[in-house]
Design a protein around this motif. Structure first.
Motif, PDB file in Angstrom:
ATOM      1  N   GLN B 126       7.232  -5.704  -1.406  1.00 31.11           N
ATOM      2  CA  GLN B 126       7.762  -4.891  -2.498  1.00 31.11           C
ATOM      3  C   GLN B 126       8.043  -3.443  -2.138  1.00 31.11           C
ATOM      4  O   GLN B 126       8.845  -2.788  -2.776  1.00 31.11           O
ATOM      5  CB  GLN B 126       6.813  -4.984  -3.696  1.00 31.11           C
ATOM      6  CG  GLN B 126       6.782  -6.420  -4.203  1.00 31.11           C
ATOM      7  CD  GLN B 126       5.931  -6.605  -5.417  1.00 31.11           C
ATOM      8  OE1 GLN B 126       4.825  -6.076  -5.500  1.00 31.11           O
ATOM      9  NE2 GLN B 126       6.448  -7.351  -6.379  1.00 31.11           N
ATOM     10  N   ASP B 127       7.349  -2.934  -1.138  1.00 36.08           N
ATOM     11  CA  ASP B 127       7.534  -1.534  -0.793  1.00 36.08           C
ATOM     12  C   ASP B 127       8.790  -1.368   0.074  1.00 36.08           C
ATOM     13  O   ASP B 127       8.904  -1.978   1.129  1.00 36.08           O
ATOM     14  CB  ASP B 127       6.302  -1.032  -0.040  1.00 36.08           C
ATOM     15  CG  ASP B 127       6.433   0.428   0.338  1.00 36.08           C
ATOM     16  OD1 ASP B 127       6.256   1.276  -0.543  1.00 36.08           O
ATOM     17  OD2 ASP B 127       6.761   0.717   1.506  1.00 36.08           O
ATOM     18  N   PRO B 128       9.747  -0.520  -0.380  1.00 36.40           N
ATOM     19  CA  PRO B 128      10.986  -0.354   0.384  1.00 36.40           C
ATOM     20  C   PRO B 128      10.731   0.146   1.806  1.00 36.40           C
ATOM     21  O   PRO B 128      11.421  -0.259   2.746  1.00 36.40           O
ATOM     22  CB  PRO B 128      11.770   0.687  -0.423  1.00 36.40           C
ATOM     23  CG  PRO B 128      11.183   0.653  -1.788  1.00 36.40           C
ATOM     24  CD  PRO B 128       9.746   0.268  -1.629  1.00 36.40           C
ATOM     25  N   GLY B 129       9.740   1.019   1.961  1.00 34.99           N
ATOM     26  CA  GLY B 129       9.421   1.522   3.298  1.00 34.99           C
ATOM     27  C   GLY B 129       8.963   0.403   4.217  1.00 34.99           C
ATOM     28  O   GLY B 129       9.317   0.365   5.402  1.00 34.99           O
ATOM     29  N   ASN B 130       8.192  -0.535   3.690  1.00 36.09           N
ATOM     30  CA  ASN B 130       7.755  -1.672   4.498  1.00 36.09           C
ATOM     31  C   ASN B 130       8.933  -2.566   4.890  1.00 36.09           C
ATOM     32  O   ASN B 130       9.031  -3.000   6.033  1.00 36.09           O
ATOM     33  CB  ASN B 130       6.712  -2.510   3.738  1.00 36.09           C
ATOM     34  CG  ASN B 130       5.340  -1.859   3.739  1.00 36.09           C
ATOM     35  OD1 ASN B 130       5.041  -1.006   4.575  1.00 36.09           O
ATOM     36  ND2 ASN B 130       4.492  -2.260   2.791  1.00 36.09           N
ATOM     37  N   LEU B 161      17.474   1.278   3.152  1.00 34.19           N
ATOM     38  CA  LEU B 161      18.445   1.713   4.159  1.00 34.19           C
ATOM     39  C   LEU B 161      17.915   2.909   4.946  1.00 34.19           C
ATOM     40  O   LEU B 161      17.997   2.946   6.176  1.00 34.19           O
ATOM     41  CB  LEU B 161      19.775   2.082   3.497  1.00 34.19           C
ATOM     42  CG  LEU B 161      20.675   0.894   3.179  1.00 34.19           C
ATOM     43  CD1 LEU B 161      21.742   1.263   2.166  1.00 34.19           C
ATOM     44  CD2 LEU B 161      21.343   0.379   4.466  1.00 34.19           C
ATOM     45  N   ARG B 162      17.329   3.872   4.233  1.00 32.69           N
ATOM     46  CA  ARG B 162      16.813   5.067   4.907  1.00 32.69           C
ATOM     47  C   ARG B 162      15.693   4.683   5.874  1.00 32.69           C
ATOM     48  O   ARG B 162      15.651   5.131   7.012  1.00 32.69           O
ATOM     49  CB  ARG B 162      16.309   6.061   3.857  1.00 32.69           C
ATOM     50  CG  ARG B 162      16.094   7.448   4.385  1.00 32.69           C
ATOM     51  CD  ARG B 162      16.296   8.488   3.301  1.00 32.69           C
ATOM     52  NE  ARG B 162      15.383   8.340   2.200  1.00 32.69           N
ATOM     53  CZ  ARG B 162      15.747   8.183   0.919  1.00 32.69           C
ATOM     54  NH1 ARG B 162      17.013   8.141   0.583  1.00 32.69           N
ATOM     55  NH2 ARG B 162      14.844   8.061  -0.032  1.00 32.69           N
ATOM     56  N   SER B 163      14.819   3.831   5.420  1.00 30.26           N
ATOM     57  CA  SER B 163      13.691   3.433   6.253  1.00 30.26           C
ATOM     58  C   SER B 163      14.143   2.554   7.423  1.00 30.26           C
ATOM     59  O   SER B 163      13.542   2.584   8.500  1.00 30.26           O
ATOM     60  CB  SER B 163      12.673   2.721   5.357  1.00 30.26           C
ATOM     61  OG  SER B 163      11.762   1.993   6.097  1.00 30.26           O
TER      62      SER B 163
END
Lengths: 264, 264
Positions: B126-130, B161-163
Motif C-alpha cells: 500500500q505504501d507508494p514509496g515501497n 513514479l517519484r520513488s
C-alpha cells in the motif's frame, strides 16, 4: 490517573505543543510514540514511558479497543492521562489514529570512545521512510549502533518512528554526529557504497565487524568519507538501470555481510 | 509549439484535471511525469511523450535552467506546450518543481500467456514509496516483469513514479491483476517470503528463474499464495527484531538470487 476534558487544560496545551512542534520536542528532550505497536515495542525494550495518553473512547464504551485496553493495563495509573472527546486528534499525526500516545524521554546514548562492533553511518539521508527502513534493517541484521549526520532526517520524528516500527528501541542511535570526526573513533574498517571506482560487493572480503556508510539519496556518500573507506563497494546491478534506493542498498549490503558469518 | 497564458485555456483545464485526479488519468489511460530525471528516463527508454509541458520561466530569462532547456531540445516543437506565469504550479505535485511535465500514454503491456522468466508479484502493498522502491530493485536486479494486485498502490501515481526514479520504463508493469488466476500462467516456481514454516533464504535452492511474491506491509502474503508457493522463504534475522520493511526484504531476496548466478 489524570483525565482531561478541555483544550484549555494546561497539561493538554503543553502536550499539544510537543506534538505539533519538532523543535519543542527537541528542546524538551522528549518524543511521542503513536499507536499500539510502537508503544508495545517501547514497553518491551525500554520500559515505562514518562506519560501514556489514551483516547477515553478507546478505553470505554462502544468504540473501546481490546488492544488499547490491554496496553493500558501495562501502565501504572499515575502515568496515565485519559483524553475525552476528540482531544487526542490534536496529538496524533496519523489521521484516525489508534488512540494511544506515549510521551518518552528521547534516548541519547553516550558517544563511545571506540567503536569496536559493526555500525552504520547515515550521511544526509533525507527521506524519513528511508531512515526508518534502514534502522529496521540494522536491528534485523544485528547492527546495534547507528550514527546520523547533521542533515539526516531526525530519527525520533513521527514519520521515521512510524517507518522504523519499533527498531529504534533496540538500537543505540546517535544524532547530529560529525561523521568526519567520528572516523577517529572507529576501530572497525569503513565500507562505503559507491558506483565509481568500487569493488563488487560479492567479491570484497567483508569482515565480521565493519562500519557501513550510506549516503544522500541524490548525491551519495560525501567525498571525504569515500576517501577514508577501506572498501568502496558496488552492488552489481543491471548495467543500464538506476541505482537502488538507499534503504534497499543498505539491506543488500548488511544482509550480505550477515550471510557470510551466519554459519559460524 | 503551443503557449498558454491563462487558466481559462481549454487545454490547460484538461491538463489540470489530469494532474489533480488519479481517476481522470486512469480513464484517459494517461500519466504525468514530473521533473527532469523522469522525463529524461522516458525519452531514453520509451521515446517521445504525447505532450511535453514546460514552465516558460525555466526556458527563458533569469530563471532558465540548462537542464530543462536541454530536455526541450529533445522534444519536437509540435509536442511542446509552454506555460506562462505560475500555471505549471497547478500541474506539479512537488512543491517548487523543476518546471517540466511529460504527458504520456500509461504503458499497458499485454498479459503473457505463459510467464517463463523471473517476475515479481505485489500482493496489496500500500505504501507508494515501497512500491516505487521495489520497482527500482526489480530493474536493478534484472527482473523485467511485475504484477500488481488490485489493492496495491497505483504504479503510475506521482508518488510511486517519484520513488521509482525511472525504473518503470524498463519494466513490463501489469496492474490490477488477479494474482490467484495468474498462478496458472506461471511456468517458473513461486517463492513467497513469510515468517512461519519457512526455509532460510540462504539454504533454499533458488533457481535462476522464479516468481517472487511480496505481501502487504502489515499482513504479509495472502494465505492462498503462500500455500501455492514452491518455497516459503524466511530471511534469517535477529530473533527478537521486527521483520524487515517489505521493500528491504525484496531487495535482499532478489539480490541473493542474482548473486548466485552472477558468475555464470
Amino acid at each position: 490517573m489524570k483525565r482531561i476534558a478541555s483544550r484549555d487544560n494546561a497539561l493538554f496545551k503543553s502536550l499539544r505543543k510537543l506534538a505539533q512542534h519538532g523543535q519543542a520536542r527537541r528542546n524538551a528532550g522528549m518524543s511521542l510514540l503513536e499507536g499500539v505497536h510502537l508503544c508495545e515495542a517501547y514497553l518491551q525494550w525500554q520500559g515505562l514511558p514518562r506519560q501514556a495518553l489514551f483516547d477515553t473512547r478507546r478505553l470505554e464504551g462502544e468504540r473501546a479497543s481490546a488492544e488499547v485496553r490491554a496496553l493500558r493495563e501495562q501502565v501504572p495509573q499515575d502515568l496515565q492521562v485519559w483524553l475525552d472527546g476528540n482531544l487526542i486528534d490534536d496529538l496524533e499525526q496519523v489521521q484516525a489514529g489508534q488512540g494511544v500516545v506515549f510521551v518518552i524521554d528521547t534516548p541519547a546514548p553516550p558517544m563511545p570512545e571506540r567503536v569496536t562492533e559493526s555500525c552504520v553511518l547515515l550521511d544526509r539521508i533525507q527521506d524519513p521512510g528511508n531512515v526508518g527502513s534502514i534502522l529496521r534493517t540494522c536491528a534485523a541484521a544485528g547492527v546495534r549502533r547507528v550514527f546520523l549526520s547533521e542533515e539526516t532526517a531526525f530519527a525520533w520524528s513521527p514519520k521515521v518512528l512510524r517507518s522504523g516500527q519499533g527498531a529504534h528501541f533496540s538500537l543505540a542511535i546517535h544524532e547530529r554526529v560529525d561523521l568526519g570526526a567520528l572516523l577517529e573513533r572507529l576501530a572497525v574498517p569503513l565500507a562505503a557504497t559507491t558506483l565509481d571506482d568500487a569493488v563488487d560487493l560479492y567479491q570484497v572480503p567483508l569482515p565480521r565487524q565493519a562500519a557501513w556508510v550510506f549516503g544522500n539519496e541524490g548525491q551519495g556518500v560525501r567525498a571525504d568519507l569515500q576517501a577514508a573507506a577501506a572498501w568502496r563497494v558496488r552492488i552489481p546491478q543491471e548495467p543500464a538501470a538506476e541505482s537502488l534506493n538507499v534503504a534497499a542498498a543498505a539491506a543488500v549490503c548488511l544482509f550480505e555481510q550477515r550471510r557470510r558469518y551466519l554459519a559460524d
